[in-house]
Each structure stands twice: as structure tokens, then as C-alpha cells.
Enzyme design. Structure first.
Site, PDB file in Angstrom:
ATOM      1  N   ASP A  68       0.762  -1.128   0.014  1.00 44.72           N
ATOM      2  CA  ASP A  68      -0.165   0.081   0.186  1.00 44.72           C
ATOM      3  C   ASP A  68       0.897   1.302  -0.046  1.00 44.72           C
ATOM      4  O   ASP A  68       0.565   2.022  -0.668  1.00 44.72           O
ATOM      5  CB  ASP A  68      -1.016  -0.067   0.972  1.00 44.72           C
ATOM      6  CG  ASP A  68      -2.244  -0.936   0.754  1.00 44.72           C
ATOM      7  OD1 ASP A  68      -2.796  -1.111   1.928  1.00 44.72           O
ATOM      8  OD2 ASP A  68      -2.134  -1.515  -0.291  1.00 44.72           O
ATOM      9  N   LEU A 114     -31.175 -19.931 -19.713  1.00 44.29           N
ATOM     10  CA  LEU A 114     -32.614 -20.044 -19.957  1.00 44.29           C
ATOM     11  C   LEU A 114     -33.151 -18.904 -20.984  1.00 44.29           C
ATOM     12  O   LEU A 114     -32.583 -17.892 -21.053  1.00 44.29           O
ATOM     13  CB  LEU A 114     -33.314 -19.732 -18.628  1.00 44.29           C
ATOM     14  CG  LEU A 114     -32.790 -20.779 -17.397  1.00 44.29           C
ATOM     15  CD1 LEU A 114     -33.677 -20.051 -16.199  1.00 44.29           C
ATOM     16  CD2 LEU A 114     -33.589 -21.894 -17.580  1.00 44.29           C
ATOM     17  N   LYS A 148     -36.094 -16.350  -9.715  1.00 46.41           N
ATOM     18  CA  LYS A 148     -34.767 -16.259 -10.470  1.00 46.41           C
ATOM     19  C   LYS A 148     -33.719 -15.244  -9.360  1.00 46.41           C
ATOM     20  O   LYS A 148     -33.790 -14.415  -9.619  1.00 46.41           O
ATOM     21  CB  LYS A 148     -35.004 -15.720 -11.655  1.00 46.41           C
ATOM     22  CG  LYS A 148     -33.718 -15.767 -12.630  1.00 46.41           C
ATOM     23  CD  LYS A 148     -34.121 -15.465 -14.089  1.00 46.41           C
ATOM     24  CE  LYS A 148     -32.801 -15.713 -14.907  1.00 46.41           C
ATOM     25  NZ  LYS A 148     -31.675 -15.084 -14.719  1.00 46.41           N
ATOM     26  N   GLU A 206     -27.248 -21.122  -6.819  1.00 46.02           N
ATOM     27  CA  GLU A 206     -26.680 -19.690  -7.125  1.00 46.02           C
ATOM     28  C   GLU A 206     -25.901 -19.184  -6.007  1.00 46.02           C
ATOM     29  O   GLU A 206     -26.664 -19.411  -4.887  1.00 46.02           O
ATOM     30  CB  GLU A 206     -27.843 -18.856  -7.384  1.00 46.02           C
ATOM     31  CG  GLU A 206     -27.774 -17.749  -7.974  1.00 46.02           C
ATOM     32  CD  GLU A 206     -27.803 -17.608  -9.441  1.00 46.02           C
ATOM     33  OE1 GLU A 206     -27.841 -18.845 -10.236  1.00 46.02           O
ATOM     34  OE2 GLU A 206     -27.644 -16.693 -10.281  1.00 46.02           O
ATOM     35  N   LYS A 346     -39.012 -12.938 -16.823  1.00 45.49           N
ATOM     36  CA  LYS A 346     -38.335 -11.904 -16.224  1.00 45.49           C
ATOM     37  C   LYS A 346     -39.291 -10.712 -15.654  1.00 45.49           C
ATOM     38  O   LYS A 346     -40.348 -10.470 -16.282  1.00 45.49           O
ATOM     39  CB  LYS A 346     -37.442 -11.089 -17.163  1.00 45.49           C
ATOM     40  CG  LYS A 346     -36.247 -12.182 -18.058  1.00 45.49           C
ATOM     41  CD  LYS A 346     -35.311 -12.574 -16.842  1.00 45.49           C
ATOM     42  CE  LYS A 346     -34.346 -11.517 -16.478  1.00 45.49           C
ATOM     43  NZ  LYS A 346     -33.311 -11.637 -17.534  1.00 45.49           N
TER      44      LYS A 346
HETATM   45  S1  IVH Z   1     -32.113 -23.375 -13.580  1.00 47.26           S
HETATM   46  C1  IVH Z   1     -30.626 -25.608 -17.651  1.00 47.26           C
HETATM   47  N1  IVH Z   1     -33.219 -21.793 -11.758  1.00 47.26           N
HETATM   48  O1  IVH Z   1     -30.224 -17.888 -14.265  1.00 47.26           O
HETATM   49  C2  IVH Z   1     -30.834 -24.168 -16.768  1.00 47.26           C
HETATM   50  N2  IVH Z   1     -31.357 -20.896 -12.734  1.00 47.26           N
HETATM   51  O2  IVH Z   1     -30.531 -17.494 -17.238  1.00 47.26           O
HETATM   52  C3  IVH Z   1     -30.300 -24.254 -15.375  1.00 47.26           C
HETATM   53  N3  IVH Z   1     -31.024 -18.434 -11.929  1.00 47.26           N
HETATM   54  O3  IVH Z   1     -27.384 -19.367 -15.211  1.00 47.26           O
HETATM   55  C4  IVH Z   1     -30.783 -23.121 -14.461  1.00 47.26           C
HETATM   56  N4  IVH Z   1     -32.256 -18.684 -10.174  1.00 47.26           N
HETATM   57  O4  IVH Z   1     -27.375 -18.472 -12.729  1.00 47.26           O
HETATM   58  C5  IVH Z   1     -32.230 -21.985 -12.627  1.00 47.26           C
HETATM   59  N5  IVH Z   1     -34.016 -20.913  -9.683  1.00 47.26           N
HETATM   60  C6  IVH Z   1     -33.363 -20.905 -10.892  1.00 47.26           C
HETATM   61  C7  IVH Z   1     -32.506 -19.945 -10.948  1.00 47.26           C
HETATM   62  C8  IVH Z   1     -31.518 -19.896 -11.949  1.00 47.26           C
HETATM   63  C9  IVH Z   1     -31.147 -18.089 -10.922  1.00 47.26           C
HETATM   64  C10 IVH Z   1     -29.750 -18.319 -13.090  1.00 47.26           C
HETATM   65  C11 IVH Z   1     -28.694 -19.245 -13.236  1.00 47.26           C
HETATM   66  C12 IVH Z   1     -28.779 -19.276 -14.924  1.00 47.26           C
HETATM   67  C13 IVH Z   1     -29.468 -18.233 -15.337  1.00 47.26           C
HETATM   68  C14 IVH Z   1     -30.113 -18.588 -16.550  1.00 47.26           C
END
Ligand code: IVH
Length: 730
Positions: A68, A114, A148, A206, A346
Site C-alpha cells: 500500500d 434459460l 430467479k 446460485e 423476467k
Molecule cells: S435453472 C438449464 N433456476 O439464471 C438451466 N437458474 O438465465 C439451469 N438462475 O445461469 C438453470 N435462479 O445462474 C435456474 N431458480 C433458478 C435460478 C436460475 C437463478 C440463474 C442461473 C442461470 C441463469 C439462466
């Protein structure tokens, strides 16, 4: 990124930093220009050396306090003599990716993303599509509806019940090994609880940071003069990508389990059953998850979670609906790396109003022009936005890609007040223009007639494979256009292509301007040529950085086929298409031979490429254009001499139909055509639309006509639908 000062551990075996004799005791404000220059040079080398020791080698050589002190002196010197800040100044290096030293992990099963739905009608379509695909009439479909989480997806591999690897999503095929850091999370069990745990379990979910923890962390960061994170997601990422697990341990990260990768046995037959099972194994799962039985219930779930959103202590950006029955998930399969059995519904994107100050032209890798709006900086959803893509001239005029009217026909002018929107990681968009606020001085925008590159070539509008005019304009300079060359080089070294550390945009631009690197192969011959180039003599670019750069380049000589194809930068050949081509051809030689034939118009080669999943006319035209050009063939030839391209893994090579070319004809009764195609591809077969002597199998249902006749002519084996199902074991 968190700077080194937040390290809490003591470091052993220190090498004391020695300052230059001349000026150490003089206050920075009293330094002469000459003294400052000498000291700046010395400090640059020191900081680089210690930063590399810390990040790249994971072996710090001085303490935080010493580091630092060096940094602080360096800043003072630069503040006093700003002209000392140059391209390779440490000031640019601060914030260099802390992920540098992480090992790569190849996911046993890719981590996919997704499909998004925004409107309720998209959800209705999603459910109807599933019904059609599975040929379900009135039968009820159960869905697991889940929030999500806006964090980072993580794959946790357990062998014999013990956690062995934790990997980030990365590009989906390969992630970063963050096992040591993940072990510090309370929500992640080191050992799975319960009996009859399958030998291999990959639990996915996640990693997130609560809003409260994020605010508290930023307060601490600010007090310590450290990086302020833009949102909880970034701070979770920053906390995870630390070389030092004690830093991760000091950050409160949570984990929700919601999916799986490789499993040696499936403990449950439904998504909801799996979620319960994760809980029993010792994981946290999201308490708002709910089993829904109809579209109406899904939409009601979306509304209720949206209402609850602001009360939750973690960020979510929508909800996810997943078909509950896993056997149905398997039948539905994937399309273009996204599951057909799940969708992300979304929440509406966040918006903000600001002034458009100017419009600049960006010339892309393929010469296409993108007008970029320069905004009065504005915060949207926790991020400061200054640039916004305006896509093309038509978009600015209020006309969409298909000729539709945008913003009720309102055009965008320089000086306008615009409404911008940012949804997740998507690049911000202008969604509206406030005509009432348009000043008299507002200026209409016209694309230049000549490319802003030094060649000043004429600008033309592109054409699609079908010969339709594109809305994009492009520079006609092609290989002579320096803007296009440099953009391609940037893509070439980027994370998802060759991933060369230490060759950031600024360095690359410098090497390009100096003529050190004119095309990709030149990167791999830098070291050989360095006796002449003497990169270490470039101001601020010491021996250590040059050695590190050569090391990074060397470590990337071996590359997976899909990355290599993507790195060539052909139009319309992104990562997904690169992967589809790699899987389809298996080896570079096979892909290269086929592409050369396609470029020569060989009909058989074109039909074969066309038969690959996700490959159509546009991609084929682009590959033909690319390999039809001798300049490109030269680039590829020189490059392939420098690198080793690793064959692609063929999907499911142990199935009875792996590697076979199959044609479906006539009407199928037990499955839809889409489903038949998806299943065959999942088992490693290639599905073609036409019968030739290269076809291995024809599956013929009632009403089969000319294709059946062709099969008989070429002596190709013909199966009924039932025989096909027996063959594939379904
Ligand atoms: S399922 C084959 N469930 O969203 C799909 N994803 O846009 C597996 N995410 O990369 C993912 N909450 O990081 C799933 N309840 C949930 C989720 C979730 C957040 C994120 C995840 C994924 C992204 C896809």
C-alpha cells in the site's frame, strides 16, 4: 475488485522493497521532473512484480502495508506529474482480473442458460409449445416455479458424498475452479447428509450476497478506500474470485440449490422432489418455490413474487418455471443450449431518463457500423450508464428490423431527452424519446458516407443470405480496414476465445499500432521475435510483465475446437454456432475440409453442413465467404501452424446411433418430428433432411414417399418408428 490491502493473513519470506537512492526521502510535491521519472519507472516495476506474485503466482513477497505504501507513493508521483501516466502504467493495471490464477474446470455436463419470457403471452406460448412437443392434450403439466436469483451460478461436485470441486459457470463448457473459496460458505455442506447418496452428485445453484451484507461491505470498502461494488451480484462475484479464501470467508455469501449436473443415480423423479432432496442433504433451497399446475397459477406466482421483490433481502430478476417431471424434461431436451422445459419469466426492466449528448460510430469486427449514443451519465438499476447502442440508422429513425414502427415512429436526435432501459446484463437500450423536451438545437443524425477508418472506404448496406438488404451499414475495406483487424484481434484474445491474460485491449492496440501484431498468428511468434522487438524496453513494460505475457500466450497454444472456430471471428458464428460446428465435425481437419468444399460450392458438403443442428443458410454463407477469401485462408494456415486444436467431444458416443446420419420421413405417431430430431441428436446422431448414400438410417412412418424410395435406391436401412424406439432403448 478488492485490492490487496484487505488481506488479513500474514506473509512469510518477504523480500523487502528497496526504493531508488535519489528521492525516497523527498516529498512527492518536491520532486524534480527527472527524479519523478526515475522513481515512477522503478515503482512501476516493483508494483508489477508484487502484483504478479500475489495474483498470478499466489505467493506474495511483501506485506499489505508495504504494498500500500508503494501504491500510495506511486499515485502521489502520478498526481504531481500526470504526463507520467502512460499506456502500461500501473494505474491501468489496478483492477486486473483477480481470476487470473484460477484453474479451468471442464463441466461434465454443460451449464446452460434459460430462454427469457417478458410478456404473459410468452408464458402461454411456452406451455403450449411443451404440450405440442410432448403431444399432451388435456393432461395437466406440473411446474416448479422458483424465484430467479440474481447471483452467480455454481456447480458443486461431490464424490462419495464429499465436496471435491466447485466451479463457476464460465462459458458454460468450462468454468473457474473456486473450490477453496466455496468451502468457506456456510450454506455449502462439505459432506452430503443422509443415506444412499449417489457416488457422483453435481449440485448446482446460485451464490448470492444479501442486500444488507452488500451495503455493509460497501461501507467498509469505502472507509478503507477500496473498490465500491455496483450491486450485490458484482460484490458476490468479486468476493468469490479472490485468490485468498480468507477474503471470501470474510464476506457473507449464501447459496440456494436448484439444479444438478452429472448424477450417477437420480434420487428423485421430479424437480420438486430434487429440491426436497437437496434440503435433506444439507443445502438451503429457496423458500418461495412453489408447485404450480396451470398457466394461470404460473402468472399469479410471477405477480406475487414481483410484489414481494422489494421486501426480499436478496436480488431477483424474475421467476423460473420448470417442467416438474424429469422424464418429461429429458424428452423435451434442449434447443440452442437452452432447455425447452424451462423459461425465465423476467420482471420489467429498470428505466431512467437522460440526455443524448452525441452519436459516434463504432466499426465492428466484420466492418459493420454501430451508432453508439453518448449519454449524460445516469444510474439505472445500480449501474452508471454512459453509452447506449442505437443499432443502426433505421432504428434511429424509428423503424425496426422487420420494417415495424418503433417508439410510435419517434426518431432520435442528438440533444434529445431519452428513456433508457437496462434489463439484467443486457446492453442498455433507448426505449423512448420525450418529444416535448426536444430542444430547437436538436440535430438529426446521418451515417457518414465514408468509413471513419483511415481508408475512408465507401459505406454499403449489407445483405442477408436470402439477398435482403440488412439494416446495418458496413465498411467495404474488409481486410485492409485497420478497425476490422483490431476488432478481430480483440475477439481473438477475449475470454471466450483464446483467453490470453495480460493482452488487454490497450496493450493489443499498442502492439497493433506498432506493427508487432498484425494478425492472430503473430501473437504466438512474439516471443521468438522479441530479440528484435525488445518489448521489455517499452516504457513501463518491464521484464516481468513480458515474461508473464509470454507465459500466458504459451499456456493457450492448446485450444478446444469450439473456441478455435469462434476465435476465427466469422460473421454469424458465435459461441453456440462454434460449438455446434465443433460437435458436428469433431476435428479441425474435418471442419476445415468441409468449409473449403462449402466455399467451392460443393453441394454434398453444403447439405452435410445444413444437416447439423442449428446451422442454416446464413451461417453456411458466412463460412463460404470466409473460406472463399484467400487472405483468410492464409490467416488460418499461419495460425494453425502455431496452435494445437483439441478435438470436440462427440455427444453420447456410446449410444447405438452415435455418429450415424438419420432421416425421418412420413408421419410419426409416438413423437413429434421435433422431438424425434432432438432425441436423435441427444444420442449423438446427425439428423438430415435428405437421403443420400451417406445416410445410415431412414425412419419411415405412414405416408413416406420419395425419401423412402431414395433409401431403397441407395440400399439404406429403413426402420419403422417402433424399431427406432427399440434401437435407441426408449
Ligand atoms: S435453472 C438449464 N433456476 O439464471 C438451466 N437458474 O438465465 C439451469 N438462475 O445461469 C438453470 N435462479 O445462474 C435456474 N431458480 C433458478 C435460478 C436460475 C437463478 C440463474 C442461473 C442461470 C441463469 C439462466
Amino acid at each position: 475488485m478488492t485490492k490487496m490491502s484487505s488481506r488479513k493473513i500474514a506473509v512469510g519470506g518477504r523480500a523487502k522493497a528497496r526504493a531508488p537512492k535519489t528521492s525516497l526521502l523527498i516529498g512527492a510535491d518536491k520532486l524534480t521532473e527527472q527524479q519523478a521519472k526515475a522513481e515512477h519507472e522503478w515503482l512501476t516495476g516493483e508494483l508489477k512484480k508484487h502484483s504478479d506474485a500475489y495474483y498470478a503466482k499466489d505467493a506474495p513477497t511483501i506485506s499489505d502495508a508495504e504494498y500500500d505504501a508503494l501504491r500510495s507513493r506511486y499515485r502521489q508521483v502520478e498526481e504531481r506529474f500526470p504526463e507520467l501516466v502512460d499506456l502500461f502504467s500501473e494505474s491501468y493495471q489496478v483492477g486486473a482480473s483477480p481470476a487470473r490464477g484460477f484453474k479451468k474446470v471442464r463441466h461434465a455436463i454443460p451449464m446452460l442458460s434459460l430462454e427469457n419470457a417478458f410478456a404473459e403471452n410468452d408464458v402461454v406460448e411456452f406451455v403450449n409449445g411443451i404440450r405440442r412437443f410432448l403431444k399432451l392434450d388435456g393432461q395437466e403439466i406440473d411446474f416448479s416455479a422458483e424465484p430467479k436469483i440474481d447471483g452467480l451460478s455454481m456447480s458443486l461436485r461431490y464424490e462419495g458424498g464429499e465436496l471435491v470441486t466447485a466451479a463457476t459457470r464460465g462459458d458454460g463448457a468450462e468454468g473457474e475452479d473456486v473450490t477453496a473459496n466455496i468451502r468457506t460458505l456456510e450454506d455449502v455442506p462439505q459432506k452430503l447428509r443422509g443415506r444412499n447418496i449417489p457416488d457422483i452428485c453435481e449440485v448446482r445453484g446460485e451464490v448470492y450476497m444479501t442486500k444488507k451484507a452488500f451495503l455493509a461491505l460497501n461501507e467498509r470498502q469505502e472507509a478503507a478506500g477500496d473498490t465500491i461494488f455496483a450491486n450485490p451480484r458484482n460484490s458476490a462475484a468479486g468476493s468469490l474470485r479472490q485468490k485468498d479464501p480468507t477474503i471470501t470467508a470474510s464476506r457473507p455469501l449464501g447459496f440456494f440449490a436448484y439444479a444438478w449436473g452429472e448424477m450417477s443415480a437420480m434420487p428423485k423423479g421430479t424437480q420438486s422432489g430434487m429440491i426436497d432432496w437437496f434440503e435433506r442433504c444439507g443445502f438451503k433451497t429457496n423458500p418461495l418455490t412453489k408447485l404450480c399446475h396451470s398457466v394461470e397459477e404460473l402468472i399469479a406466482f410471477h405477480h406475487s413474487i414481483e410484489e414481494e421483490r422489494s421486501e426480499l433481502d436478496y436480488d431477483i430478476d424474475g421467476v423460473v418455471y420448470k417442467v416438474d417431471r424429469i422424464d418429461w424434461q429429458e424428452r423435451l431436451g434442449f434447443v440452442s443450449r437452452r432447455p425447452r422445459w424451462a423459461v425465465a419469466h423476467k420482471f420489467p426492466a429498470e428505466r431512467a431518463m437522460t440526455v443524448l449528448r452525441d452519436i459516434e460510430i463504432q466499426v465492428g469486427r466484420t466492418g459493420s457500423f454501430t451508432p453508439v449514443g453518448k449519454l449524460e451519465p445516469v444510474g439505472v438499476g445500480g449501474v452508471i450508464v454512459q453509452n447506449v447502442t442505437l443499432h443502426n440508422e433505421d432504428y434511429i429513425r424509428g423503424i425496426g428490423n422487420k420494417g415495424e414502427v418503433l417508439r410510435e415512429g419517434r426518431d432520435i436526435r442528438i440533444g434529445d431527452t431519452v428513456v433508457i432501459q437496462r434489463a439484467g446484463d443486457v446492453i442498455p437500450q433507448v426505449v423512448d424519446v420525450i418529444i416535448d423536451k426536444r430542444p430547437k438545437s436538436a440535430k438529426e443524425f446521418h451515417l457518414p458516407k465514408k468509413c471513419p477508418c483511415p481508408l475512408h472506404t465507401d459505406v454499403v448496406r449489407g445483405a442477408t443470405a436470402a439477398g435482403e438488404e440488412e439494416s446495418r451499414s458496413r465498411c467495404t475495406g474488409e481486410f485492409a480496414c485497420p478497425y476490422q483487424k483490431i476488432e478481430h484481434l480483440k475477439l481473438f484474445v477475449s475470454r471466450r476465445a483464446f483467453d490470453i491474460d495480460g493482452l488487454g485491449e490497450k496493450q493489443l492496440q499498442y502492439f497493433f499500432d506498432e506493427g508487432f501484431v498484425k494478425e492472430p498468428a503473430d501473437i504466438f511468434t512474439l516471443e521468438k521475435r522479441n530479440s528484435k522487438l525488445k518489448l521489455e524496453e517499452i516504457e513501463g513494460y518491464g521484464e516481468t510483465s513480458v515474461r508473464n505475457l509470454f507465459g500466458a500466450i504459451e499456456s493457450r497454444r492448446k485450444i478446444a475446437l469450439e473456441r478455435f472456430i469462434y476465435a476465427l471471428g466469422m460473421r454469424h458464428v458465435g459461441e453456440t454456432t462454434g460449438l455446434a460446428l465443433a460437435r458436428g465435425y469433431g476435428s479441425w481437419d474435418a471442419f476445415h475440409d468441409a468449409s473449403l468444399k462449402v466455399a467451392k460450392g460443393d453441394e454434398e458438403a453444403i447439405a452435410e453442413m445444413d444437416a447439423l443442428d442449428q446451422i442454416g443458410d446464413t451461417v453456411i454463407k458466412s463460412i463460404a465467404d470466409y473460406f472463399g477469401e484467400s487472405h483468410n485462408r492464409g490467416i488460418v494456415e499461419r495460425l494453425t501452424k502455431e496452435v494445437e486444436i483439441v478435438d470436440a467431444e462427440k455427444p453420447k458416443s456410446n449410444s447405438a446411433v452415435a455418429g450415424k446420419t438419420v432421416v425421418f420421413t412420413g408421419s410419426l405417431e409416438k413423437m413429434t418430428r421435433d422431438e424425434a430430431k432432438a432425441t436423435a441428436e441427444r444420442l449423438g446422431a446427425k439428423v438430415s433432411g435428405s437421403v443420400s448414400k451417406k445416410t445410415d438410417l431412414v425412419v419411415a412412418g405412414p405416408g413416406a414417399g420419395s425419401k423412402l424410395a431414395e433409401a431403397n435406391k441407395h440400399g439404406v436401412k429403413v426402420l419403422t418408428e417402433d424399431e427406432w424406439l427399440t434401437l435407441i432403448g426408449e
